[in-house]
Design an enzyme around this catalytic site. Structure first.
Site, PDB file in Angstrom:
ATOM      1  N   PRO A  76      55.781  15.389 -11.982  1.00 61.01           N
ATOM      2  CA  PRO A  76      56.022  16.632 -11.233  1.00 61.01           C
ATOM      3  C   PRO A  76      57.055  17.588 -11.838  1.00 61.01           C
ATOM      4  O   PRO A  76      58.114  17.833 -11.272  1.00 61.01           O
ATOM      5  CB  PRO A  76      56.491  16.113  -9.875  1.00 61.01           C
ATOM      6  CG  PRO A  76      57.184  14.835 -10.205  1.00 61.01           C
ATOM      7  CD  PRO A  76      56.395  14.238 -11.341  1.00 61.01           C
ATOM      8  N   CYS A  77      56.709  18.174 -12.967  1.00 59.91           N
ATOM      9  CA  CYS A  77      57.613  19.136 -13.609  1.00 59.91           C
ATOM     10  C   CYS A  77      57.785  20.403 -12.766  1.00 59.91           C
ATOM     11  O   CYS A  77      58.768  21.118 -12.932  1.00 59.91           O
ATOM     12  CB  CYS A  77      57.133  19.481 -15.012  1.00 59.91           C
ATOM     13  SG  CYS A  77      55.487  20.186 -15.091  1.00 59.91           S
ATOM     14  N   HIS A  78      56.880  20.628 -11.826  1.00 54.50           N
ATOM     15  CA  HIS A  78      56.998  21.793 -10.946  1.00 54.50           C
ATOM     16  C   HIS A  78      58.192  21.672  -9.998  1.00 54.50           C
ATOM     17  O   HIS A  78      58.628  22.659  -9.429  1.00 54.50           O
ATOM     18  CB  HIS A  78      55.703  22.004 -10.149  1.00 54.50           C
ATOM     19  CG  HIS A  78      55.347  20.869  -9.244  1.00 54.50           C
ATOM     20  ND1 HIS A  78      54.690  19.738  -9.697  1.00 54.50           N
ATOM     21  CD2 HIS A  78      55.573  20.672  -7.922  1.00 54.50           C
ATOM     22  CE1 HIS A  78      54.515  18.898  -8.688  1.00 54.50           C
ATOM     23  NE2 HIS A  78      55.045  19.447  -7.588  1.00 54.50           N
TER      24      HIS A  78
END
Length: 157
Positions: free
Chosen positions: A120-122
């Site tokens: 989950p780089c967001h």
């Protein structure tokens, strides 16, 4: 490597992998699915991704095999520890990895994340709370953060 395509609210996701794990999940700027055939080795990834978008899944249980440098893999592993519905900053992430001076390298590794949503780089934002760079586009980052938010926007009408 095998491929599967799945429609999401943010575009078509292309999943690449095999029986050893998922190598990549990227979002394409298209609404067309190239094929409806889902290889057996990618069925679970398609199922879990669909559950995520339905609001059912908050944690992924997939074997991941992203390709990258050892440093990138460390960053991607740290990203997986950011809980659903929460965010962290690039600065905090570099502190977590033990080197506050590595903030730019951490941001660069974050930007090269090959496994959309599952890693989950967001969930990484600027220290001031701003939405900063996102390979899939800031509109997608904002959508994902709102999707995961425990505080849903209510309609006035």
């Amino acid at each position: 490597m095998e491929e599967a395509f799945v429609k999401t609210p943010l575009g078509v996701a292309k999943i690449t992998g095999d029986s050893h794990g998922i190598a990549s999940i990227i979002v394409l700027d298209t609404e067309e699915i190239r094929t409806d055939i889902i290889p057996e080795s990618l069925e679970d990834a398609v199922y879990q991704l669909n559950e995520y978008f339905e609001g059912i899944r908050k944690q992924f249980l997939l074997d991941l095999k992203p390709e990258g440098t050892e440093f990138q893999k460390r960053v991607w592993k740290a990203l997986q520890n950011i809980p659903y519905g929460q965010t962290t900053s690039y600065l905090e992430l570099s502190k977590t990895l033990g080197d506050i001076k590595a903030i730019r390298a951490v941001a660069a590794a974050n930007g090269k994340n090959p496994i959309w949503i599952v890693i989950p780089c967001h969930r990484v934002i600027g220290s001031d709370g701003s939405l900063t760079g996102y390979a899939g586009g800031l509109h997608r980052k904002q959508w994902l953060l709102e999707h995961e938010s425990p505080f849903k926007q209510q309609s006035l009408f």
